[in-house]
Design a protein around this motif. Structure first.
Motif, mmCIF file in Angstrom:
data_model
loop_
_atom_site.group_PDB
_atom_site.id
_atom_site.type_symbol
_atom_site.label_atom_id
_atom_site.label_comp_id
_atom_site.label_asym_id
_atom_site.label_seq_id
_atom_site.Cartn_x
_atom_site.Cartn_y
_atom_site.Cartn_z
ATOM 1 N N LEU A 158 87.812 -29.400 21.388
ATOM 2 C CA LEU A 158 87.356 -28.071 20.975
ATOM 3 C C LEU A 158 86.326 -27.563 21.981
ATOM 4 C CD1 LEU A 158 87.309 -25.811 18.812
ATOM 5 C CD2 LEU A 158 85.448 -27.074 17.713
ATOM 6 N N ILE A 159 86.607 -26.399 22.571
ATOM 7 C CA ILE A 159 85.681 -25.859 23.570
ATOM 8 C C ILE A 159 85.051 -24.536 23.151
ATOM 9 C CG2 ILE A 159 86.752 -27.042 25.514
ATOM 10 C CD1 ILE A 159 88.115 -24.356 26.235
ATOM 11 N N LYS A 160 85.620 -23.885 22.150
ATOM 12 C CA LYS A 160 85.059 -22.597 21.737
ATOM 13 C C LYS A 160 85.526 -22.252 20.325
ATOM 14 C CE LYS A 160 84.042 -18.252 23.728
ATOM 15 N NZ LYS A 160 83.056 -18.395 24.715
ATOM 16 N N THR A 161 84.608 -21.703 19.536
ATOM 17 C CA THR A 161 84.930 -21.155 18.221
ATOM 18 C C THR A 161 84.323 -19.769 18.149
ATOM 19 O OG1 THR A 161 84.902 -23.342 17.185
ATOM 20 C CG2 THR A 161 84.702 -21.447 15.722
ATOM 21 N N GLU A 162 85.126 -18.792 17.829
ATOM 22 C CA GLU A 162 84.632 -17.431 17.667
ATOM 23 C C GLU A 162 85.039 -16.913 16.294
ATOM 24 O OE1 GLU A 162 85.244 -14.589 20.697
ATOM 25 O OE2 GLU A 162 84.467 -15.892 22.265
ATOM 26 N N SER A 163 84.217 -16.025 15.747
ATOM 27 C CA SER A 163 84.547 -15.415 14.463
ATOM 28 C C SER A 163 84.176 -13.941 14.510
ATOM 29 C CB SER A 163 83.812 -16.111 13.324
ATOM 30 O OG SER A 163 82.425 -15.906 13.437
ATOM 31 N N ALA A 182 90.564 -8.484 16.865
ATOM 32 C CA ALA A 182 90.906 -8.582 18.286
ATOM 33 C C ALA A 182 89.934 -9.536 18.966
ATOM 34 C CB ALA A 182 90.855 -7.209 18.939
ATOM 35 N N PHE A 183 90.474 -10.600 19.536
ATOM 36 C CA PHE A 183 89.681 -11.565 20.292
ATOM 37 C C PHE A 183 90.080 -11.493 21.763
ATOM 38 C CE2 PHE A 183 89.790 -13.485 16.060
ATOM 39 C CZ PHE A 183 88.483 -13.912 15.893
ATOM 40 N N ALA A 184 89.136 -11.758 22.645
ATOM 41 C CA ALA A 184 89.391 -11.898 24.083
ATOM 42 C C ALA A 184 88.600 -13.124 24.535
ATOM 43 C CB ALA A 184 88.953 -10.656 24.846
ATOM 44 N N ILE A 185 89.309 -14.201 24.866
ATOM 45 C CA ILE A 185 88.694 -15.475 25.205
ATOM 46 C C ILE A 185 88.936 -15.778 26.676
ATOM 47 C CG2 ILE A 185 88.621 -17.950 24.670
ATOM 48 C CD1 ILE A 185 87.916 -16.296 22.264
ATOM 49 N N ARG A 186 87.879 -16.125 27.398
ATOM 50 C CA ARG A 186 87.971 -16.454 28.818
ATOM 51 C C ARG A 186 88.554 -17.849 28.989
ATOM 52 N NH1 ARG A 186 87.946 -12.438 31.676
ATOM 53 N NH2 ARG A 186 87.074 -13.566 33.395
ATOM 54 N N TYR A 219 95.974 -25.735 26.786
ATOM 55 C CA TYR A 219 95.156 -25.037 25.799
ATOM 56 C C TYR A 219 95.913 -24.992 24.483
ATOM 57 C CZ TYR A 219 91.933 -23.205 29.324
ATOM 58 O OH TYR A 219 90.987 -23.074 30.302
ATOM 59 N N ARG A 220 95.176 -25.053 23.409
ATOM 60 C CA ARG A 220 95.740 -24.923 22.069
ATOM 61 C C ARG A 220 94.754 -24.105 21.261
ATOM 62 N NH1 ARG A 220 94.734 -28.078 17.485
ATOM 63 N NH2 ARG A 220 93.573 -29.575 18.721
ATOM 64 N N TRP A 221 95.256 -23.270 20.370
ATOM 65 C CA TRP A 221 94.353 -22.503 19.518
ATOM 66 C C TRP A 221 94.819 -22.554 18.090
ATOM 67 C CZ3 TRP A 221 96.850 -18.770 16.894
ATOM 68 C CH2 TRP A 221 97.955 -18.163 17.468
ATOM 69 N N SER A 222 93.870 -22.339 17.198
ATOM 70 C CA SER A 222 94.210 -22.176 15.789
ATOM 71 C C SER A 222 93.370 -21.036 15.251
ATOM 72 C CB SER A 222 93.984 -23.459 14.987
ATOM 73 O OG SER A 222 92.619 -23.760 14.913
#
Length: 93
Positions: A39-44, A54-58, A66-69
């Motif tokens: 896990l490298i980043k969590t945004e809410s 709308a998310f924008a992740i670098r 990469y994997r996201w949930s």
């Protein structure tokens, strides 16, 4: 969507755009980003009045997976929507 390529910008990074609209009302939407299963980043964020988000992740360049949930929550309830997805990004350094 596996094995996707993300073009780099002038800072040598890519951007993952994750946008959508919830089918049910929620107090928050979360996006968790993993690189090689770490896990490298969590945004809410709080969804808009029309239930959109709308998310924008670098993304850093490199040979990594990469994997996201994502999940949404209403009040103190457990997540009622979860969408795990994986993809590979191969952008040699």
């Amino acid at each position: 969507m596996d094995n996707q390529f993300y073009a780099r910008d002038d800072k040598n990074e890519g951007t993952l755009y994750y946008n959508g609209t919830l089918t049910e009302a929620a107090d928050s939407v979360f996006l968790k980003l993993y690189a090689d299963d770490k896990l490298i980043k969590t945004e809410s964020q709080i969804p808009a009045a029309d239930k959109s988000y709308a998310f924008a992740i670098r993304l850093k360049p490199g040979l990594m997976h990469y994997r996201w949930s994502s999940e949404s929550r209403a009040g103190t309830q457990r997540p009622f929507s979860k969408r795990p997805t994986t993809w590979s990004v191969e952008t040699p350094t």
